[in-house]
Design an enzyme around this catalytic site. Structure first.
Site, mmCIF file in Angstrom:
data_model
loop_
_atom_site.group_PDB
_atom_site.id
_atom_site.type_symbol
_atom_site.label_atom_id
_atom_site.label_comp_id
_atom_site.label_asym_id
_atom_site.label_seq_id
_atom_site.Cartn_x
_atom_site.Cartn_y
_atom_site.Cartn_z
ATOM 1 C CB SER A 127 8.697 -12.115 11.856
ATOM 2 O OG SER A 127 9.219 -10.898 12.354
ATOM 3 C CE1 TYR A 154 6.247 -9.374 8.357
ATOM 4 C CE2 TYR A 154 7.134 -8.665 10.471
ATOM 5 C CZ TYR A 154 7.235 -9.427 9.320
ATOM 6 O OH TYR A 154 8.325 -10.256 9.141
ATOM 7 C CE LYS A 190 13.786 -5.258 4.071
ATOM 8 N NZ LYS A 190 12.519 -6.003 3.873
#
Length: 334
Positions: A127, A154, A190
């Site tokens: 990411s 995250y 999402k």
């Protein structure tokens, strides 16, 4: 989806997170290329992401919690040619660090070690969140990886696996992708993690205006914060190139290479809807202010040097495609 697990042929492509946003979009790409011998791994839960599989062709679906056990079963049920690991908890506001460690780092490592032992192609999702506030730039050169400072758990869970692969000198035997701000069909499930395009479209349709966060840094105007927005169709095209050019191993950024403002994005959405731009700037939640990225822009030099010459859609064109051909028609999936 047809057939029992015992009937699997050799050469199965396994897509984890295969009902999720990027995973199901890559499944669409595989199907478009005539590839149906795909095993989908995911956890459907109570969300609507199962709808991403309705028009897709695959040989079976396995729950993510059951999948590692099948791998441990001596490869009895299938012979994999590749694992495309897009499965993860992608919530930047998730606070359960133990869960993120187990789900995003340990699970990824388990699959990677299995592939390395059997010389099976492994592609995984990292990411752009690993770049933190961007103070050290956005170069995907592994030499600078350890200096990055993620702003949330995250991002840290993604950084942990990148560092494991680097430390164990296996990045040349797998492909990692640092996705920037991806948007497009298949993301509808999402919840609070949907793209601003999806959220703004519905705000505009309901109220005639869109809400953007104010800026708390003097160098950025309200709505002037910058992001590298990249369309899902571009993403799967690049993934397809990497899938077919496995010698181009390593970790790569996947963005357009051009940062655009939230104001630009909002203007493109209004234009695609045929409406006059009307933006309301709102306060940012306090818990986000000290871990908010004001600027992201993918350095695409290494991917270009590897031979990928994909031409990315201009933001205005991709937003129009998403709005006109999907959102306005209530078509959620590719």
């Amino acid at each position: 989806m047809g057939g029992s697990i015992e009937e699997r042929r050799s050469g199965v492509i396994i897509v984890t997170g295969g009902a999720g946003f990027i995973g199901s979009a890559f499944l669409w790409k595989l199907n478009e290329q005539g590839i149906d011998d795909v095993l989908v791994v995911d956890r459907l839960g109570t969300s609507d992401k199962w709808k991403n599989l309705v028009h897709r062709r695959c040989i079976d679906f396995i729950h993510k919690d059951d999948f590692p056990g099948l791998l441990d079963d001596g490869n009895r049920y299938f012979r994999a040619s590749a694992i495309i690991h897009m499965g993860a908890c992608s919530s930047t506001t998730e606070r359960d660090a133990d869960y993120l460690y187990a789900n995003n780092y340990r699970y990824t490592r388990t699959l990677a070690e299995w592939c390395l032992k059997r010389n099976v192609f492994f592609m995984y999702a990292s990411s752009a969140a690993t770049y933190g506030d961007g103070a050290r730039g956005f170069s995907d050169d592994p030499a600078g990886m350890d200096a990055l400072t993620p702003l949330n758990m995250y991002a840290f869970s993604k950084q942990l696996f990148d560092q494991w692969a680097l430390r164990n000198r296996v990045l040349d035997r797998m492909t990692g992708i640092k996705f920037f701000n991806v948007y497009g069909p298949n993301e509808y499930h999402k919840a609070h993690m949907v793209s601003m395009i999806y959220r703004a479209f519905h705000q505009i349709r309901e109220t005639g205006r869109v809400r953007l966060f104010k800026s708390y840094l003097q160098q950025y105007a309200d709505g002037g914060q910058l992001r590298d927005f990249v369309y899902i169709k571009d993403c799967v095209d690049v993934m397809w190139w990497l899938f077919n050019n496995r010698s181009a191993s390593g970790i790569y950024n996947l963005g357009t290479g051009t940062a655009r403002s939230w104001n630009d994005l909002a203007g493109a959405i209004f234009a695609a809807m045929g409406k006059k731009t009307d933006i309301e700037y709102i306060e940012m939640p306090e818990e986000l202010r000290d871990r908010y990225q004001y600027f992201t822009e993918a350095d695409m030099a290494r991917l270009r040097a590897a031979g990928c010459n994909h031409t990315f859609m201009k933001m205005e064109d991709s937003v129009r495609d998403y709005v006109v051909n999907y959102l306005a028609r209530d078509v959620r999936c590719l």
